[in-house]
Design a protein around this motif. Structure first.
Motif, short mmCIF file in Angstrom:
data_model
loop_
_atom_site.label_atom_id
_atom_site.label_comp_id
_atom_site.label_asym_id
_atom_site.label_seq_id
_atom_site.Cartn_x
_atom_site.Cartn_y
_atom_site.Cartn_z
N GLU A 1 34.15 59.48 14.15
CA GLU A 1 34.00 60.79 13.52
C GLU A 1 33.57 60.57 12.07
O GLU A 1 34.05 59.66 11.41
N ILE A 2 32.63 61.39 11.59
CA ILE A 2 32.20 61.30 10.19
C ILE A 2 32.66 62.57 9.48
O ILE A 2 32.27 63.67 9.84
N ASN A 3 33.53 62.38 8.47
CA ASN A 3 34.04 63.50 7.68
C ASN A 3 33.24 63.71 6.40
O ASN A 3 33.08 64.83 5.94
N ASN A 4 32.81 62.60 5.79
CA ASN A 4 32.06 62.69 4.55
C ASN A 4 31.20 61.44 4.37
O ASN A 4 31.48 60.40 4.95
N ILE B 1 28.48 64.32 0.52
CA ILE B 1 28.19 65.29 1.58
C ILE B 1 29.45 65.50 2.41
O ILE B 1 30.07 64.54 2.87
N THR B 2 29.81 66.77 2.60
CA THR B 2 30.99 67.11 3.39
C THR B 2 30.65 68.21 4.39
O THR B 2 29.52 68.68 4.44
N ASP B 3 31.65 68.60 5.14
CA ASP B 3 31.50 69.63 6.18
C ASP B 3 30.42 69.26 7.18
O ASP B 3 29.61 70.09 7.59
N LEU B 4 30.42 68.00 7.57
CA LEU B 4 29.44 67.52 8.54
C LEU B 4 29.84 67.94 9.95
O LEU B 4 31.01 67.79 10.33
N MET C 1 18.45 59.65 9.45
CA MET C 1 19.79 59.33 9.94
C MET C 1 20.16 60.34 11.00
O MET C 1 19.98 61.55 10.80
N ASN C 2 20.66 59.84 12.11
CA ASN C 2 21.05 60.70 13.22
C ASN C 2 22.46 60.30 13.66
O ASN C 2 22.73 59.12 13.88
N TYR C 3 23.34 61.30 13.75
CA TYR C 3 24.70 61.03 14.22
C TYR C 3 24.95 61.89 15.44
O TYR C 3 24.86 63.12 15.39
N GLU C 4 25.24 61.21 16.55
CA GLU C 4 25.49 61.92 17.80
C GLU C 4 26.34 61.05 18.71
O GLU C 4 26.13 59.84 18.80
N ASP C 5 27.32 61.66 19.36
CA ASP C 5 28.22 60.97 20.30
C ASP C 5 28.84 59.71 19.68
O ASP C 5 28.95 58.67 20.33
N GLY C 6 29.26 59.80 18.40
CA GLY C 6 29.95 58.70 17.75
C GLY C 6 29.05 57.55 17.33
O GLY C 6 29.55 56.48 16.98
#
Length: 176
Positions: A117-120, A74-77, A90-95
């Motif tokens: 930061e999550i890139n992929n 998975i990319t372009d997150l 899965m939840n990604y917010e504020d690092g």
């Protein structure tokens, strides 16, 4: 360097559904360990690519495959996102990446990890495990998962790029 981990702790009583089947713990995927700029990275060994079968590419908010054994890149997150697969949120917010196992965890609850930061994300799934490799292996997460669905669906709250492969089974002969 190549390594495999062990999914399970022998001195803990588990309530995993596999106990009734006479099996409990498992190895993680074999991984290559590398070092870059003082940081260790781990990523599945190249030989797993030989298990790839059907390929599916999606740019959007959902991907569906009729299997529980898959690899997905998975990319372009975006800077914040939510993913849902195999009963896990899965939840990604504020690092902060939060993984809520829900009922699929069979007693495993919510896990958190700080990632600036999550890139992929590369996901590997089989019938009773899920392994995540984030930012090309800078972060890794492995867990047992108990969701009997033969269909996987990855749902995102925002458009992302996903490349997924159904994986062949690895058949092992019992020890003699």
């Amino acid at each position: 360097m190549i390594m495999a981990g062990w999914m399970g702790l022998s001195d803990i009583d588990y309530t995993n559904p596999t106990v009734e089947e006479g099996r409990q713990h498992a190895f993680t995927l074999f991984r290559e360990i590398t070092e870059h700029e003082g940081r260790l990275y781990q990523f599945p060994i190249e030989e797993y690519k030989s298990l790839r079968e059907e390929k599916k590419e999606v740019q959007g908010t959902s991907l569906t495959m009729n299997t529980s054994s898959f690899e997905c890149y998975i990319t372009d997150l975006p800077q914040s996102f939510k993913l849902h697969l195999r009963g896990i949120n899965m939840n990604y917010e504020d690092g902060l990446l939060t993984i809520d196992m829900n009922k699929s965890g069979s007693g495993r609850g919510v896990k958190h990890i700080k990632i600036p930061e999550i890139n992929n994300i590369t996901l590997f799934s089989d019938t009773s495990s899920l392994e995540l490799f984030i930012n090309d292996g800078a972060y890794a997460f492995t867990t047992r998962i108990y969701n009997n669905s033969d269909t996987i669906e990855i749902i995102s709250n925002k458009e992302i790029d996903m490349t997924a492969y159904q994986l062949k089974a690895i058949d092992l002969e019992p020890a003699k």
